[in-house]
Design an enzyme around this catalytic site. Structure first.
Site, mmCIF file in Angstrom:
data_model
loop_
_atom_site.group_PDB
_atom_site.id
_atom_site.type_symbol
_atom_site.label_atom_id
_atom_site.label_comp_id
_atom_site.label_asym_id
_atom_site.label_seq_id
_atom_site.Cartn_x
_atom_site.Cartn_y
_atom_site.Cartn_z
ATOM 1 N N HIS A 95 -9.183 6.984 2.288
ATOM 2 C CA HIS A 95 -9.646 7.218 3.666
ATOM 3 C C HIS A 95 -10.865 8.134 3.742
ATOM 4 C CE1 HIS A 95 -8.596 7.044 8.062
ATOM 5 N NE2 HIS A 95 -8.218 5.852 7.651
ATOM 6 N N GLU B 70 -4.629 -7.330 5.009
ATOM 7 C CA GLU B 70 -3.758 -6.239 5.461
ATOM 8 C C GLU B 70 -2.956 -6.713 6.668
ATOM 9 O OE1 GLU B 70 -5.852 -2.792 6.918
ATOM 10 O OE2 GLU B 70 -4.054 -1.536 6.813
ATOM 11 N N GLU C 88 -14.032 -0.857 6.205
ATOM 12 C CA GLU C 88 -13.381 -1.052 7.510
ATOM 13 C C GLU C 88 -14.163 -0.417 8.653
ATOM 14 O OE1 GLU C 88 -9.572 0.781 6.682
ATOM 15 O OE2 GLU C 88 -10.125 2.557 7.810
ATOM 16 N N TYR D 275 -3.039 11.338 6.302
ATOM 17 C CA TYR D 275 -3.276 9.982 6.801
ATOM 18 C C TYR D 275 -2.322 8.965 6.142
ATOM 19 C CZ TYR D 275 -4.898 5.297 6.796
ATOM 20 O OH TYR D 275 -4.895 3.939 6.890
ATOM 21 N N ASP E 268 -5.196 4.003 -0.131
ATOM 22 C CA ASP E 268 -6.352 4.269 0.733
ATOM 23 C C ASP E 268 -6.676 5.762 0.678
ATOM 24 O OD1 ASP E 268 -8.229 4.383 2.740
ATOM 25 O OD2 ASP E 268 -7.042 3.271 4.218
ATOM 26 N N ARG F 226 0.850 -1.184 0.000
ATOM 27 C CA ARG F 226 0.000 0.000 0.000
ATOM 28 C C ARG F 226 0.887 1.236 0.000
ATOM 29 N NH1 ARG F 226 -3.973 2.283 4.743
ATOM 30 N NH2 ARG F 226 -2.061 3.348 5.321
ATOM 31 N N ARG G 124 -13.843 -4.884 3.291
ATOM 32 C CA ARG G 124 -12.742 -4.530 4.200
ATOM 33 C C ARG G 124 -13.029 -4.781 5.678
ATOM 34 N NH1 ARG G 124 -8.214 -3.950 4.551
ATOM 35 N NH2 ARG G 124 -7.771 -1.794 5.084
ATOM 36 N N GLU H 221 -9.003 2.146 -1.929
ATOM 37 C CA GLU H 221 -9.811 1.882 -0.724
ATOM 38 C C GLU H 221 -10.547 3.123 -0.252
ATOM 39 O OE1 GLU H 221 -7.399 0.380 2.446
ATOM 40 O OE2 GLU H 221 -8.943 0.771 3.953
ATOM 41 N N TRP I 260 -11.922 12.394 8.310
ATOM 42 C CA TRP I 260 -10.490 12.097 8.499
ATOM 43 C C TRP I 260 -10.131 10.777 7.814
ATOM 44 C CZ3 TRP I 260 -8.061 7.983 11.128
ATOM 45 C CH2 TRP I 260 -6.637 8.065 11.096
HETATM 46 O O1 KDG Z 1 -8.286 3.101 13.649
HETATM 47 C C1 KDG Z 1 -8.250 3.634 12.358
HETATM 48 C C2 KDG Z 1 -7.400 2.754 11.495
HETATM 49 O O2 KDG Z 1 -7.786 1.438 11.669
HETATM 50 C C3 KDG Z 1 -7.491 3.120 10.048
HETATM 51 O O3 KDG Z 1 -7.164 4.455 9.877
HETATM 52 C C4 KDG Z 1 -6.545 2.240 9.258
HETATM 53 O O4 KDG Z 1 -7.557 2.904 7.207
HETATM 54 C C5 KDG Z 1 -6.874 2.121 7.812
HETATM 55 C C6 KDG Z 1 -6.332 0.968 7.095
HETATM 56 O O5 KDG Z 1 -6.703 0.804 5.941
HETATM 57 O O6 KDG Z 1 -5.556 0.217 7.681
HETATM 58 MG MG MG Z 2 -8.308 1.992 5.402
#
Ligand code: KDG
Ligand code: MG
Length: 409
Positions: free
Chosen positions: A219, A346, A269, A159, A217, A147, A290, A243, A409
């Protein structure tokens, strides 16, 4: 095999973890992970105050019945705290059942469908040179899928980029939650990000060639039309997945994204039940699920979710950052090994202190994970070691746009 005691252990070796340890009247122990990053004490209280009293004396073999009982008898359904608490119980019960059978857990899930579990590692950098070093490091560690996250010119903290001053992250890892009484504030600018990120993947492909599977990602930060543009702009670089391109609780938004791009999509996720995926899966709007076992009601519910996804040729991509404890990671690995529609896992290795608290038998070699063949999950928690690391308040950061507006975020 009735449940005799249930202990909720909140510990903070490198970061906070919530672990449930069940002991049966025939002295078997089972562990489950209920860690919810930044909200750990809420899950611990839910377990201690509302779940543990219901478990004592129950038949530890009755996994499906216990799951349905905890889900339906609460009346208030779904939600990250409830589903993490149910997950902790569910995984501990599967651990117990497999130990009672004398088998590694994956054998109870149908046996191994593959010899190893392809895992992706995390590379990041504040500029291209730092990113290339990080990718080379991940390749040396053994990862065969990577990644890629980078800083964006004009944005201070982004991030997924390691080495944020004071973050305590290992040189090549990243740990977004910070031990502080208040969440850190980051800034965000989607236009700057959209202009910059295709050039990063162009550079990575030029340096590392066409074969290395690359992931990214976003995010949850883009609008549907921005996500569509990003997917389209990244097509020449052949991503394994993009992602969380949008905050996908608006599932219909993915129709628009899908109409514009063939870049594979991974989402979920932050989801915690199959209901969060109904449209996404039925309309084949994503390619990878995810969800973490830890956040989705455990093995029982995640198995059903992935079986549903399998009908639509959608594969697994189970969440595995450091906020999934070694117990939660082991649960994911047993499921990964057993299901047919496995995609990728992951994997962000834990720090040394975490490994002191949790004894683990899973292995990582040449890009592949394996849960090992110990009876049960193959992970245990050392209560004494955990006691040396009491809970420490820690928060995930949040973002603001340049004009001060709070952003995803
Ligand atoms: O607690 C937040 C994380 O789990 C997250 O930010 C991690 O996006 C993430 C990832 O893909 O691992
Ligand atoms: Mg993620």
């Amino acid at each position: 095999m009735n449940i005799d005691t249930a202990e909720v252990i909140v510990s903070s070796p490198d970061r906070n973890f919530v672990t449930l340890k069940l002991t049966t009247d025939d002295d078997l122990t089972g562990v489950g992970d209920g860690t919810l990053n930044g909200r750990e004490r809420a899950v611990a209280a839910y377990l201690e105050d509302h779940v543990v009293p219901l478990l004592l004396g129950r038949d530890a073999h009755a996994i499906e019945d216990t799951w349905q009982f905890l889900y339906r008898s609460a009346y208030w359904r779904r939600g990250p705290v409830t589903m993490a608490a149910i997950a902790a119980v569910d995984v501990a019960l599967w651990d117990l059942k497999a130990k009672a059978a004398g088998l590694p857990l994956y054998q109870l899930l149908g046996g191994a469908s593959r010899t190893g579990i392809m895992a992706y590692g995390h590379a990041s950098g504040r500029d291209i040179d730092e990113l290339f070093d990080s990718i080379r490091h991940q390749l040396e560690v053994g990862f065969r899928s990577i990644r890629v996250q980078t800083s964006v010119p004009g944005i201070d903290a982004v991030y997924g980029v390691a080495m944020r001053a004071g973050s305590g992250a290992e040189p090549h890892g990243y740990e977004p939650a910070q031990r502080a009484p208040l969440p850190a504030e980051e800034d965000w600018d989607s236009s700057a990000y959209l202009r910059h990120i295709p050039s990063v993947f162009e550079a990575v492909r030029a340096e590392f060639g066409p074969e290395l599977p690359l992931l990214h990602d976003a995010h949850h930060r883009l609008t549907p039309i921005q996500a569509a543009r990003l997917g389209k702009d990244l097509e020449p670089y052949d991503l394994f997945w993009l992602e969380d391109c949008t905050p996908a609780e608006n599932q219909e938004a993915l129709r628009l994204v899908r109409h514009h791009t063939t870049t594979p999509m991974a989402i979920g996720e932050v989801f915690n039940t199959v209901w969060d995926y109904q449209t996404l899966i039925r309309e084949q709007l994503i390619d990878y699920v995810r969800s973490a076992v830890t956040h989705t009601g455990g093995i029982t519910a995640t198995r059903k979710l992935l079986d549903y996804a399998a009908q639509y040729q959608i594969k697994s991509g189970i969440h595995g950052p450091t906020d999934i404890s070694p117990v939660g990671m082991a649960a994911a690995l047993h499921l990964d090994l057993a299901i047919h529609n496995f995609g990728i896992q992951e994997y962000m290795p834990h720090g040394a202190l975490t490994n002191e608290v949790f004894q683990q038998s899973f292995t990582f070699q040449d890009g592949y994970l394996h849960p090992g063949d110990h009876p049960g999950l193959g992970v245990d928690i050392d209560g004494d070691a955990a006691g040396h690391f009491p809970y420490q308040p820690a928060y995930l950061p949040f973002s603001r746009l340049k004009d001060g507006t709070v952003h995803d975020w």
